[in-house]
Design a protein around this motif. Sequence first.
Motif, PDB file in Angstrom:
ATOM      1  N   ALA A  54       0.823  -1.212   0.000  1.00  0.00           N
ATOM      2  CA  ALA A  54       0.000   0.000   0.000  1.00  0.00           C
ATOM      3  C   ALA A  54       0.857   1.262   0.000  1.00  0.00           C
ATOM      4  O   ALA A  54       0.585   2.214  -0.737  1.00  0.00           O
ATOM      5  CB  ALA A  54      -0.945  -0.005   1.195  1.00  0.00           C
ATOM      6  N   SER A  55       1.890   1.292   0.816  1.00  0.00           N
ATOM      7  CA  SER A  55       2.740   2.484   0.934  1.00  0.00           C
ATOM      8  C   SER A  55       4.033   2.365   0.129  1.00  0.00           C
ATOM      9  O   SER A  55       4.819   3.300   0.100  1.00  0.00           O
ATOM     10  CB  SER A  55       3.087   2.733   2.400  1.00  0.00           C
ATOM     11  N   LYS A  56       4.238   1.203  -0.498  1.00  0.00           N
ATOM     12  CA  LYS A  56       5.489   0.933  -1.228  1.00  0.00           C
ATOM     13  C   LYS A  56       6.700   1.173  -0.320  1.00  0.00           C
ATOM     14  O   LYS A  56       7.665   1.851  -0.681  1.00  0.00           O
ATOM     15  CB  LYS A  56       5.575   1.775  -2.499  1.00  0.00           C
ATOM     16  N   SER A  57       6.610   0.601   0.857  1.00  0.00           N
ATOM     17  CA  SER A  57       7.669   0.744   1.857  1.00  0.00           C
ATOM     18  C   SER A  57       8.394  -0.581   2.036  1.00  0.00           C
ATOM     19  O   SER A  57       7.778  -1.654   1.958  1.00  0.00           O
ATOM     20  CB  SER A  57       7.080   1.191   3.193  1.00  0.00           C
ATOM     21  N   THR A  58       9.678  -0.504   2.297  1.00  0.00           N
ATOM     22  CA  THR A  58      10.514  -1.694   2.433  1.00  0.00           C
ATOM     23  C   THR A  58      11.253  -1.686   3.765  1.00  0.00           C
ATOM     24  O   THR A  58      11.741  -0.656   4.213  1.00  0.00           O
ATOM     25  CB  THR A  58      11.550  -1.767   1.295  1.00  0.00           C
ATOM     26  N   ILE A  59      11.316  -2.853   4.392  1.00  0.00           N
ATOM     27  CA  ILE A  59      12.163  -3.062   5.561  1.00  0.00           C
ATOM     28  C   ILE A  59      13.095  -4.224   5.240  1.00  0.00           C
ATOM     29  O   ILE A  59      12.639  -5.325   4.940  1.00  0.00           O
ATOM     30  CB  ILE A  59      11.352  -3.370   6.833  1.00  0.00           C
TER      31      ILE A  59
END
Length: 215
Positions: free
Chosen positions: A105-110
């Motif tokens: 959804a946020s195009k976030s990566t960890i």
Amino acid sequence: MVLKKPIVTFLLTLLLLFLSCDDKTKNEVISDNNSYESSISNNTQFLENDGIKLLLPENFKRYSSAEYEVILKTLTKGKILDLEEKRLRHLRNIDGNHYIYFDKASKSTILVNTIPYAPILRKNATSILADITRDLIEICKISKQDFSKVTGKYSETPKAQIFKSIHKVFDKEKKNPTRYLHEYYIAFPKDKNLIIDINTTLEFDFDKYLAKIKF
């Protein structure tokens, strides 16, 4: 032995997927021993090769390297894609284990890496931040945006030595113009180091998730 600079450099190149920058912040480190007890998500992830339980913000799901490489091809292309694929190969091949989490959804990566133990000392915190800043500036020669340092902190407890930095990156031409880059380097004496790299549009305090790590 202390944290190796090549690891810092390869972790930072994820910025190229979304960002470019120009910064004039100082390399100041604030020592901090605060703890966080407020409510957080129950998104528990198991680092099965290391016997670690890690809490993450909601909506982050585990991906294999092959699955994430497919996602990368939808986010970028050309030289930037080549650099990112090279970086991921390096992270997979360093001594330790590599875990990938992504929020569609946020195009976030960890990204999480475990490596053999090396101390992270208070006296070295400023130089670590300087390395991060220098590498960001180099990366920003390829892209062209602005970033500012939110924080750089060192903390130490009987169980761990922690260095973190957070940078805010601006892209006026994108729909979501602001992203946050978190870098966490955690040394657990007589055990291992944990490196956590977060690239996100979300605003959250990851320190309270770190407080819940379990071996």
